[in-house]
Design a protein around this motif. Structure first.
Motif, short mmCIF file in Angstrom:
data_model
loop_
_atom_site.label_atom_id
_atom_site.label_comp_id
_atom_site.label_asym_id
_atom_site.label_seq_id
_atom_site.Cartn_x
_atom_site.Cartn_y
_atom_site.Cartn_z
N UNK A 17 0.81 -1.21 0.00
CA UNK A 17 0.00 0.00 0.00
C UNK A 17 0.85 1.27 0.00
N UNK A 18 1.79 1.32 -0.94
CA UNK A 18 2.57 2.52 -1.19
C UNK A 18 2.51 2.81 -2.68
N UNK A 19 3.46 3.56 -3.17
CA UNK A 19 3.54 3.87 -4.61
C UNK A 19 4.91 3.49 -5.14
N UNK A 20 5.44 2.38 -4.63
CA UNK A 20 6.76 1.91 -5.04
C UNK A 20 6.71 1.44 -6.49
N UNK A 21 7.80 1.66 -7.22
CA UNK A 21 7.81 1.35 -8.65
C UNK A 21 9.14 0.72 -9.04
N UNK A 22 9.20 0.31 -10.32
CA UNK A 22 10.42 -0.31 -10.82
C UNK A 22 10.45 -1.80 -10.53
N UNK A 23 11.54 -2.45 -10.88
CA UNK A 23 11.65 -3.90 -10.66
C UNK A 23 11.98 -4.24 -9.20
N UNK A 24 11.59 -5.44 -8.81
CA UNK A 24 12.04 -5.98 -7.52
C UNK A 24 13.51 -6.35 -7.68
N UNK A 25 14.38 -5.89 -6.79
CA UNK A 25 15.82 -6.16 -6.98
C UNK A 25 16.14 -7.65 -7.00
N UNK A 26 16.95 -8.04 -7.97
CA UNK A 26 17.39 -9.44 -8.04
C UNK A 26 18.18 -9.85 -6.81
N UNK A 27 18.75 -8.87 -6.10
CA UNK A 27 19.56 -9.17 -4.92
C UNK A 27 18.75 -9.81 -3.80
N UNK A 28 17.41 -9.70 -3.87
CA UNK A 28 16.58 -10.29 -2.82
C UNK A 28 16.62 -11.82 -2.85
N UNK A 29 17.20 -12.36 -3.90
CA UNK A 29 17.44 -13.81 -3.93
C UNK A 29 18.39 -14.24 -2.82
N UNK A 30 19.17 -13.28 -2.30
CA UNK A 30 20.19 -13.60 -1.29
C UNK A 30 19.63 -13.69 0.13
N UNK A 31 18.38 -13.27 0.35
CA UNK A 31 17.82 -13.30 1.70
C UNK A 31 16.62 -14.23 1.74
N UNK A 32 16.21 -14.55 2.94
CA UNK A 32 15.17 -15.57 3.15
C UNK A 32 14.20 -15.11 4.24
N UNK A 33 13.46 -14.00 3.99
CA UNK A 33 12.58 -13.48 5.03
C UNK A 33 11.42 -14.43 5.34
N UNK A 34 10.92 -14.34 6.54
CA UNK A 34 9.75 -15.16 6.90
C UNK A 34 8.51 -14.69 6.16
N UNK A 35 8.41 -13.37 5.98
CA UNK A 35 7.20 -12.81 5.36
C UNK A 35 7.57 -11.68 4.40
N UNK A 36 6.93 -11.65 3.24
CA UNK A 36 7.13 -10.60 2.25
C UNK A 36 5.76 -10.09 1.81
N UNK A 37 5.55 -8.79 1.92
CA UNK A 37 4.31 -8.20 1.42
C UNK A 37 4.65 -6.93 0.66
N UNK A 38 4.61 -7.04 -0.67
CA UNK A 38 4.85 -5.90 -1.56
C UNK A 38 3.57 -5.52 -2.29
N UNK A 39 2.43 -5.94 -1.81
CA UNK A 39 1.17 -5.77 -2.53
C UNK A 39 0.77 -4.30 -2.66
N UNK A 40 -0.05 -4.05 -3.69
CA UNK A 40 -0.64 -2.73 -3.94
C UNK A 40 0.43 -1.64 -4.08
#
Length: 332
Positions: free
Chosen positions: A202-225
């Protein structure tokens, strides 16, 4: 400790009947009274009486050994009508604070106070459901003991500072329900593994999701809306232990059939994107899946049979290009 109680007993025995044993540090008490004054003496802080021990005040906790203030939690279960103003600079003068929280205070305005950077022992910072505005400040990266950072449900704007990835002990980052813009920082892939839960919805974030996030293993991810584009497959992987992923209502476009999912998934929401391909058979091995939605995409092919995929109703699958099979109509 025994000496302290003896002194208290002697004070009560030999001096006036209104005398009391004060455990609260005098400097901490002075700071709290200044905070109360800065907030125009709200009813919520009515217990902050200078004639009483501040360790017993509402919203305040003291360390049982040092008696220094280590927690200041100002919140209201109902909207506090007379609690207004900005976060006062004096909050930075409580050097032993480990928890600082302002919650459900709709008349709390202005920026996040820079003096908070002085609170080097802080482990938990919650400023949520307020009208605090301005940027997410870079100085938060100086609070290297932070484990929980929650700035959700405010009016914060501007980009997410890349410096937040320098917080080595962070377990959860909540920046959802603001007006943040720009990309998710590439530096977030350098969080110390497994990496904090990332709640940026629920923000106005734009652009691609960084490929570097392959390096981490969060319990929860919410990038919706948001307005995120391109690939999201780096969030997944058979070697990860992520439990919840929600990237719904973005502009993501990638081939779902090539994605390997962790068997740890409990909830997966991909609805309202531009995702193509088919639903991978590997999802039938995700035994604990409780939430699932791939509706409003461009998926095709037969829904794999088995696991929990038939436990979800038509709403989880409809408005795709040519998905078929239970719970949708049979493939022709």
């Amino acid at each position: 400790m025994l000496t302290t109680f003896r002194l208290c007993f002697l004070t009560l025995l030999f001096f006036s009947p209104v005398a009391f044993c004060e455990l609260c540090n005098p400097q901490d008490k002075k700071v709290l009274l200044q905070i109360k004054k800065d907030f125009s003496n709200p009813y919520l802080l009515a217990s902050w009486n200078p004639d009483t021990d501040c360790c017993k005040w509402y919203c305040v906790k003291c360390d049982p050994k040092t008696h220094r203030i280590n927690s200041l939690v100002i919140l209201s279960s109902v909207p506090e009508t007379n609690f207004s103003g900005q976060i006062p600079p004096s909050v930075g003068d409580l050097p032993y604070l480990e928890t600082l929280e302002f919650h459900k205070l709709p008349k709390l305005t202005g920026p996040i106070q820079p003096t908070i950077a002085n609170l080097t022992k802080l482990k938990e910072l919650y400023i949520s459901w307020t009208n605090v505005s301005g940027p997410v400040p870079h100085f938060l990266a100086q609070l290297t003991n932070l484990q929980f950072l929650d700035l959700s449900f405010n009016n914060l704007s501007g980009p997410i500072p890349s410096s937040l990835s320098q917080l080595p002990n962070l377990l959860s980052l909540r920046l959802d329900r603001n007006k943040l813009t720009g990309p998710i920082p590439d530096s977030f892939g350098s969080f110390k593994r497994p990496g904090p839960s990332l709640l940026l919805s629920h923000n106005q974030l734009s652009g691609p999701i960084p490929g570097s996030l392959a390096n981490i293993d969060p319990q929860r991810i919410d990038f919706s809306r948001n307005k995120l584009e391109g690939d999201a497959s780096m969030l997944f992987g058979s070697n990860k232990t992520t439990q919840m992923v929600d990237v719904s209502r973005n502009l993501l476009a990638f081939d779902l059939s090539k994605v390997e999912f962790p068997t740890s998934l409990i909830s997966l929401d991909l609805n309202h994107n531009k995702i193509t391909g088919s639903i991978p058979v590997g999802l039938t091995a995700v035994d604990f899946l409780q939430g699932f939605n791939v509706s409003y995409n461009g998926l095709c092919g037969e829904i794999p049979q088995g696991g929990r995929l038939q436990k979800f109703d038509v709403d989880s699958y409809f408005h795709n290009k040519c998905l078929c099979g239970s719970p949708l109509p049979s493939c022709k």
